[in-house]
Design an enzyme around this catalytic site. Structure first.
Site, PDB file in Angstrom:
ATOM      1  N   LYS A 151       5.228   2.466  -2.808  1.00  0.00           N
ATOM      2  CA  LYS A 151       5.174   3.885  -3.169  1.00  0.00           C
ATOM      3  C   LYS A 151       5.337   4.008  -4.671  1.00  0.00           C
ATOM      4  CE  LYS A 151       4.516   7.789  -0.993  1.00  0.00           C
ATOM      5  NZ  LYS A 151       3.538   7.955   0.096  1.00  0.00           N
TER       6      LYS A 151
ATOM      7  N   LYS B 176       5.015   2.024   8.811  1.00  0.00           N
ATOM      8  CA  LYS B 176       3.809   2.789   9.151  1.00  0.00           C
ATOM      9  C   LYS B 176       2.599   1.865   9.278  1.00  0.00           C
ATOM     10  CE  LYS B 176       3.287   6.581   6.896  1.00  0.00           C
ATOM     11  NZ  LYS B 176       2.960   7.585   5.843  1.00  0.00           N
TER      12      LYS B 176
ATOM     13  N   SER C 254      -7.506   4.670   4.202  1.00  0.00           N
ATOM     14  CA  SER C 254      -7.387   3.971   2.923  1.00  0.00           C
ATOM     15  C   SER C 254      -7.700   2.482   3.109  1.00  0.00           C
ATOM     16  CB  SER C 254      -5.973   4.130   2.348  1.00  0.00           C
ATOM     17  OG  SER C 254      -5.841   5.363   1.686  1.00  0.00           O
TER      18      SER C 254
ATOM     19  N   LYS D  62       0.854  -1.194   0.000  1.00  0.00           N
ATOM     20  CA  LYS D  62       0.000   0.000   0.000  1.00  0.00           C
ATOM     21  C   LYS D  62       0.882   1.235   0.000  1.00  0.00           C
ATOM     22  CE  LYS D  62      -4.165   1.780   0.448  1.00  0.00           C
ATOM     23  NZ  LYS D  62      -3.786   2.835  -0.515  1.00  0.00           N
TER      24      LYS D  62
ATOM     25  N   ASN E 236      -3.568  19.737   1.663  1.00  0.00           N
ATOM     26  CA  ASN E 236      -4.726  19.076   2.252  1.00  0.00           C
ATOM     27  C   ASN E 236      -4.523  18.764   3.735  1.00  0.00           C
ATOM     28  OD1 ASN E 236      -7.362  17.546   1.964  1.00  0.00           O
ATOM     29  ND2 ASN E 236      -6.023  15.889   2.608  1.00  0.00           N
TER      30      ASN E 236
ATOM     31  N   THR F 149      -5.454  11.997   7.205  1.00  0.00           N
ATOM     32  CA  THR F 149      -4.072  12.163   7.657  1.00  0.00           C
ATOM     33  C   THR F 149      -4.007  13.175   8.798  1.00  0.00           C
ATOM     34  OG1 THR F 149      -3.218  11.636   5.452  1.00  0.00           O
ATOM     35  CG2 THR F 149      -1.732  12.787   6.962  1.00  0.00           C
TER      36      THR F 149
END
Length: 427
Positions: free
Chosen positions: A103, A91, A356, A67, A218, A187
């Site tokens: 990524k 993470k 997510s 992810k 954001n 986030t």
């Protein structure tokens, strides 16, 4: 080996002195599993053909499919993408969700492209990495200079190629296309829950705390809004063009964002209705914002912002890392010596990947949750992770970043050992 990836590995290696691990585990975690580089041809609106380079890295899938976000940035390179995939592994592990790290990125300045060109580039990237992703393999998401519309285009392109609807292949999509409620501020909200717990634990009064946020995209905007609503004094904000700072005032996040969209720059204003009043403020650089005299500093822009060159000048007692990798390994040692609290990125900004994960679950089940349910589940996961990290921190008497990596490594090593190590096969 690139500098950023080398710095990321040092964080992992630092945690190893506190965890019993096999040599197999170290070897497995040090190397990315798969890397793909693609060329993306784009016929621009003026007729010219331009070739863009795209990357996707799977660090590992020990705990589940990989992810990670996709960024559109002119400075993207393989070292950066490998490092961010590496960080994503830890993470996901620290918050206990069943994903590995990945990524992606495209080397491009999206501000120089027309909207139609960005759409064609987005679809071209998916055509290039199609065989590398999937809901059971690797699930991309938005990152720097990508957004929900771009994720919608990418998901649509995947569906066209596969000739079936596969909403779980990409997260961060518009809600109307299978996105999750609560993804827009996930986030920031995750970081807010962790900071709120720390402030409460330290018995601090939010109304007496000043905050500066580097990066007013954001995440930066939503965090400023959440903290402002809680009574924190927002005194400094910045974007890529510069920063604003007010010594005695309190910036209103909505008014600043409204002014930014209208004028194309940050300005300290307070708007009511259609009328905006200018508030006394200074225009400073991003570097000066980092060194400003505040209680809480939030790096929410790009990596490598706090280094050994400026770490000693950082005055904030609490640093909340909303960006990925904003603090170098050398800077960490300086901040620790000065008894400054760093809430590390792999914990602080994990709210995005957590929601997510929620979107992926909802896409696969067809059962979509209310906003309240998303917030409730996110808060529980973030507070559980914070509790696990602070418990290790207090037990081992180490900094919070190292403690977060210890929690992650323990979970990852458990998965590696379950498949058998050299010690097992030699007996």
């Amino acid at each position: 080996m690139g500098k950023f990836f080398d710095n990321s590995k040092k964080l992992f290696e630092n945690a190893l002195q506190y965890v019993t691990v096999s040599e197999d585990a170290v070897k497995t975690l040090e190397h990315p599993k798969q890397i793909i580089q693609v060329s993306i041809p784009l016929r621009k609106l003026n007729g010219d053909l331009e070739i863009f380079t795209g990357y996707r890295v799977h660090h590992n899938d020990l705990l589940g499919p990989t992810k990670g976000g996709i960024r559109f940035l002119s400075t993207v390179d393989l070292d950066e993408v490998k490092s961010l995939a590496f960080l994503m592994t830890f993470k996901c592990a620290v918050v206990g969700i069943p994903f590995g790290g990945a990524k992606g990125g495209v080397v491009v300045n999206p501000k120089k492209l027309k909207r139609h060109e960005i759409e064609h580039l987005s679809r071209g990237y998916i055509r290039g990495i199609y065989d590398f992703i999937g809901p059971d393999v690797d699930i991309p998401a938005p990152d720097v200079y990508t957004n929900e519309m771009i994720m919608g285009w990418m998901a649509d392109e995947y569906n066209k190629i596969s000739r079936k609807l596969t909403p779980a292949v990409i997260t961060g999509k518009p809600v109307s296309l299978g996105g999750s409620l609560g993804r827009d501020d996930a986030t920031a909200r995750g970081a807010y829950y962790v900071l709120r717990s720390l402030v409460k634990k330290k018995k601090l009064d939010p109304k007496k705390l000043t905050v500066a946020i580097q990066g007013y995209g954001n995440a930066g905007y939503h965090l400023a809004k959440l903290l402002h609503d809680d009574g924190y004094k927002i005194v400094g904000l910045s974007d890529s063009k510069g920063a604003i700072f007010t010594k005695k005032g309190n910036l209103d996040p909505d008014s600043v964002m409204r002014r930014k969209r209208e004028a194309g720059k940050l300005e300290a204003v307070y708007c009511k209705g259609t009328v905006c009043d200018i508030i006394k403020h200074d225009r400073i650089t991003n570097e000066q914002l980092l060194e400003s005299d505040v209680d809480i500093l939030v790096p929410a822009a790009l990596e490598n912002q706090i280094t050994k060159k400026n770490a000693a000048k950082i005055k904030a007692k609490i640093i909340l890392e909303v960006a990925n990798g904003p603090t170098s390994h050398d800077a960490d040692a300086i901040l620790a010596k000065n008894k400054q609290i760093v809430i590390p990125d792999i914990l602080a900004n994990a709210g995005g990947v957590t929601v997510s994960y929620f979107e992926w679950l909802q896409n696969r089940s067809g059962d979509y949750w209310s906003l309240g349910a998303v917030h409730e589940k996110l808060e529980k996961i973030m507070l559980d992770a914070y509790g696990a990290v602070t418990k290790v921190q207090e037990e081992l008497k180490i900094d919070m970043r190292t403690a977060a990596y210890v929690v992650s490594v323990r979970r990852l090593v458990s998965a590696i050992n379950a498949k058998g190590t050299a010690e097992y096969f030699k007996t």
